[in-house]
Design a protein around this motif. Sequence first.
Motif, PDB file in Angstrom:
ATOM      1  N   MET A  85      -8.179  76.868 -33.284  1.00  0.00           N
ATOM      2  CA  MET A  85      -8.684  76.278 -34.525  1.00  0.00           C
ATOM      3  C   MET A  85      -8.090  74.917 -34.861  1.00  0.00           C
ATOM      4  O   MET A  85      -8.672  74.157 -35.624  1.00  0.00           O
ATOM      5  N   ALA A 135     -10.864  71.307 -30.832  1.00  0.00           N
ATOM      6  CA  ALA A 135     -10.692  71.449 -32.281  1.00  0.00           C
ATOM      7  C   ALA A 135     -10.285  70.112 -32.903  1.00  0.00           C
ATOM      8  O   ALA A 135     -10.833  69.710 -33.935  1.00  0.00           O
ATOM      9  N   TRP A 180     -12.426  68.221 -35.741  1.00  0.00           N
ATOM     10  CA  TRP A 180     -11.886  67.893 -37.065  1.00  0.00           C
ATOM     11  C   TRP A 180     -11.982  66.402 -37.333  1.00  0.00           C
ATOM     12  O   TRP A 180     -12.297  65.978 -38.444  1.00  0.00           O
ATOM     13  N   PHE A 237      -3.359  77.227 -39.046  1.00  0.00           N
ATOM     14  CA  PHE A 237      -4.657  77.650 -39.573  1.00  0.00           C
ATOM     15  C   PHE A 237      -4.624  77.676 -41.097  1.00  0.00           C
ATOM     16  O   PHE A 237      -5.622  77.444 -41.746  1.00  0.00           O
ATOM     17  N   VAL A 293      -5.835  74.489 -42.419  1.00  0.00           N
ATOM     18  CA  VAL A 293      -7.305  74.402 -42.420  1.00  0.00           C
ATOM     19  C   VAL A 293      -7.857  75.018 -43.699  1.00  0.00           C
ATOM     20  O   VAL A 293      -8.701  74.434 -44.375  1.00  0.00           O
ATOM     21  N   CYS A 312     -14.763  73.382 -43.887  1.00  0.00           N
ATOM     22  CA  CYS A 312     -13.631  73.880 -43.087  1.00  0.00           C
ATOM     23  C   CYS A 312     -13.897  75.312 -42.613  1.00  0.00           C
ATOM     24  O   CYS A 312     -13.624  75.647 -41.456  1.00  0.00           O
ATOM     25  N   ALA A 356     -14.356  76.630 -38.679  1.00  0.00           N
ATOM     26  CA  ALA A 356     -13.637  77.776 -38.104  1.00  0.00           C
ATOM     27  C   ALA A 356     -14.623  78.810 -37.565  1.00  0.00           C
ATOM     28  O   ALA A 356     -14.444  79.336 -36.457  1.00  0.00           O
ATOM     29  N   TRP A 381     -14.934  79.723 -33.535  1.00  0.00           N
ATOM     30  CA  TRP A 381     -14.750  81.101 -33.068  1.00  0.00           C
ATOM     31  C   TRP A 381     -16.004  81.610 -32.374  1.00  0.00           C
ATOM     32  O   TRP A 381     -15.942  82.292 -31.355  1.00  0.00           O
TER      33      TRP A 381
END
Length: 139
Positions: free
Chosen positions: A37, A43, A47, A64, A67, A88, A92, A96
Amino acid sequence: MLGRLPNFKALEKRNIPVASNMCPFCGEVKETVEHVMVSCGLAQYTWSVLAQWCKMPTPFLFSFRDVLELHKFSRFEKEKADVIHAVCLIVAWCLWKKRNALVCKGIPTQVAGLVEEIKVLSFLWIKHRGRKNWRRFNV
Ligand SMILES: [Zn+2]
């Protein structure tokens, strides 16, 4: 954040055999929630792109929890901070989901597709489920 995602580290801890415990995206380090994440190259790039999209500086994320709490430190008004929080959570969710598609079905992750999916889901979920006026947030 509660440590309940069945990543490779969690499966090993429960004595469930896994073929490899390395990050499925980069294959460079052991897979943890923080890595997938936050610190994995995929990641970090995601972001960075989405911060630009939300017109905010690239966040410095170390865990995390960062986040999940990013919206608290964004210095935006409450409604835009709520949108940042939703984005956000969607990031995530999508990371995933892509991780599971790669691990379970062998579907490779395309970065451009991931970013577009996050943008589309953000627009749809925030506009229709959050009953917010999307245009007010200048995202
Ligand atoms: Zn990785």
